[in-house]
Design a protein around this motif. Structure first.
Motif, PDB file in Angstrom:
ATOM      1  N   LEU A   1      30.542  79.546  10.896  1.00  0.00           N
ATOM      2  CA  LEU A   1      29.766  79.695  12.136  1.00  0.00           C
ATOM      3  C   LEU A   1      30.422  80.698  13.089  1.00  0.00           C
ATOM      4  N   SER A   2      31.160  81.637  12.564  1.00  0.00           N
ATOM      5  CA  SER A   2      31.839  82.610  13.426  1.00  0.00           C
ATOM      6  C   SER A   2      30.847  83.600  14.027  1.00  0.00           C
ATOM      7  N   ASP A   3      31.295  84.262  15.112  1.00  0.00           N
ATOM      8  CA  ASP A   3      30.502  85.300  15.796  1.00  0.00           C
ATOM      9  C   ASP A   3      29.160  84.789  16.290  1.00  0.00           C
ATOM     10  N   ASN A   4      29.168  83.574  16.823  1.00  0.00           N
ATOM     11  CA  ASN A   4      27.966  83.027  17.429  1.00  0.00           C
ATOM     12  C   ASN A   4      28.168  82.860  18.944  1.00  0.00           C
TER      13      ASN A   4
ATOM     14  N   ILE B   1      35.354  70.708   3.790  1.00  0.00           N
ATOM     15  CA  ILE B   1      36.773  71.032   3.636  1.00  0.00           C
ATOM     16  C   ILE B   1      37.136  72.381   4.270  1.00  0.00           C
ATOM     17  N   TYR B   2      36.106  73.166   4.680  1.00  0.00           N
ATOM     18  CA  TYR B   2      36.396  74.469   5.299  1.00  0.00           C
ATOM     19  C   TYR B   2      35.417  74.700   6.446  1.00  0.00           C
ATOM     20  N   LEU B   3      35.983  75.155   7.591  1.00  0.00           N
ATOM     21  CA  LEU B   3      35.168  75.412   8.786  1.00  0.00           C
ATOM     22  C   LEU B   3      35.661  76.683   9.454  1.00  0.00           C
ATOM     23  N   ASP B   4      34.736  77.573   9.725  1.00  0.00           N
ATOM     24  CA  ASP B   4      35.068  78.832  10.390  1.00  0.00           C
ATOM     25  C   ASP B   4      34.268  78.911  11.702  1.00  0.00           C
ATOM     26  N   LEU B   5      34.997  78.909  12.821  1.00  0.00           N
ATOM     27  CA  LEU B   5      34.357  78.965  14.139  1.00  0.00           C
ATOM     28  C   LEU B   5      34.911  80.127  14.973  1.00  0.00           C
ATOM     29  N   GLY B   6      35.452  81.119  14.327  1.00  0.00           N
ATOM     30  CA  GLY B   6      36.075  82.225  15.036  1.00  0.00           C
ATOM     31  C   GLY B   6      35.108  83.009  15.899  1.00  0.00           C
ATOM     32  N   ASN B   7      35.638  83.563  16.971  1.00  0.00           N
ATOM     33  CA  ASN B   7      34.884  84.463  17.853  1.00  0.00           C
ATOM     34  C   ASN B   7      33.648  83.802  18.467  1.00  0.00           C
TER      35      ASN B   7
END
Length: 339
Positions: free
Chosen positions: A64-67, A84-90
């Protein structure tokens, strides 16, 4: 979009990138319950509530990055048991109590890898802009404000009722204690200085009994017996506080004579003289009753009932025609235990 995927129940990976979606319906994801990877990078998503209602129990990877997400509800991760993996960058995350549950989850969970979580920075509020998200102290967010409100309201009610309670039930005891304290201070200043008695007696009376005092008492004591009397209308120092005048009169006289009738009577004088009586162990107080007063009418707040039982008192109504005997008894009381 929902119609596009409604016949893809076996779909395991879905990527929707760089699309201005801003929000998604949870109905979209119910068409593929076996979805394991979901990539929604750069879709300007703000709320993530759709994940909670989408029933993605098999999802293992969520990007869910760049939101435009600012707040992340911790309930989101309770509905993703396989993640097991979560992407919330930016994402412009907010550093306040609305994200406290998410911060706690990132620090405590051992199953899900939150990519680069320690580099997440705060975008809001402006005072915390640029600081690390995980450095936010969320402990203060767990304060039970309802309990604090209960304590505050209880204290407010008590503080409101307490003065009323004190005024209704204890006001005379407090007044009595205050006068005793003033007398104690006066006695402490004068103790040991050998202050002479300027008067034989201080006469305390109500203005309604003034005619009897000037018509009967003064002629008998000052005229016939030669007493030096202190009367507040005549001998009090002008401009001086009334309490100080009373204290000076009591301690400057050998005796204090309180004239008591059905009218209001010498409450403060009795209080001061009582203290001197207890302090010096001398019979310095004479109670003179102009008329018979039932015991229940003697206010317990001024302790007159106890004084009547302990001290000598004179009754003008019982003297009848034998006023000479009455004044002779009063003359005797002046010298009793006073020198």
């Amino acid at each position: 979009i929902q119609e596009t995927f409604q016949f893809n129940s076996q779909l395991k990976s879905l990527t929707i990138k760089q699309s201005p979606l801003s929000d998604l319906s949870p109905e979209l994801f119910r068409s593929f319950p076996n979805l394991q990877q979901l990539d929604l990078r750069g879709t300007t998503l703000k709320p993530l509530d759709f994940v909670v209602k989408a029933n993605l129990s098999a999802l293992r990877s969520l990007q869910l990055s760049d939101n435009a997400t600012t707040v992340i509800n911790e309930r989101l991760f309770q509905t993703l048991p396989a993640l097991i993996y979560l992407d919330l960058g930016n994402n412009p995350l907010t550093c306040d109590c609305s994200n406290a549950g998410f911060i706690q989850w990132v620090k405590s969970n051992n199953q899900t890898q939150v990519d680069n979580a320690f580099q997440f920075t705060c975008s809001f509020p402006l005072t915390k802009q640029g600081t690390k998200l995980l450095d936010f102290d969320f402990q203060s967010c767990w304060i039970d404000f309802s309990f604090l409100c209960f304590i505050s309201s209880t204290c407010l009610v008590v503080l409101t009722l307490l003065p009323s309670f004190i005024y209704h039930f204890l006001r005379w005891q407090l007044v009595y204690a205050f006068h005793l304290f003033l007398a104690f201070l006066y006695d402490s200043r004068k103790r040991g200085k050998g202050v002479p008695h300027l008067y034989d007696a201080f006469i305390s009376y109500n203005t309604k009994d003034e005619a009897w005092v000037y018509g009967e008492l003064l002629p008998a004591l000052e005229g016939e017996q030669g007493w030096r009397l202190c009367l507040h209308h005549r001998d009090f120092q002008p401009g001086k506080p009334i309490i100080e005048n009373i204290i000076d009169a009591i301690y400057g006289s050998r005796k204090t004579i309180c004239v008591i009738s059905q009218s209001e009577w010498c409450s403060r004088e009795i209080q001061m003289a009582s203290f001197r009586l207890f302090d010096e162990q001398k019979d310095v107080l004479i109670l003179l009753f102009l008329e018979e007063i039932p015991a229940q009418q003697l206010s317990p707040y001024y302790r007159v009932r106890k004084l009547v039982k302990k001290l000598t008192y004179l009754s003008w109504s019982k003297a009848g025609r034998h006023t000479g005997v009455f004044w002779q008894v009063l003359w005797t009381e002046q010298f009793k235990k006073s020198w």
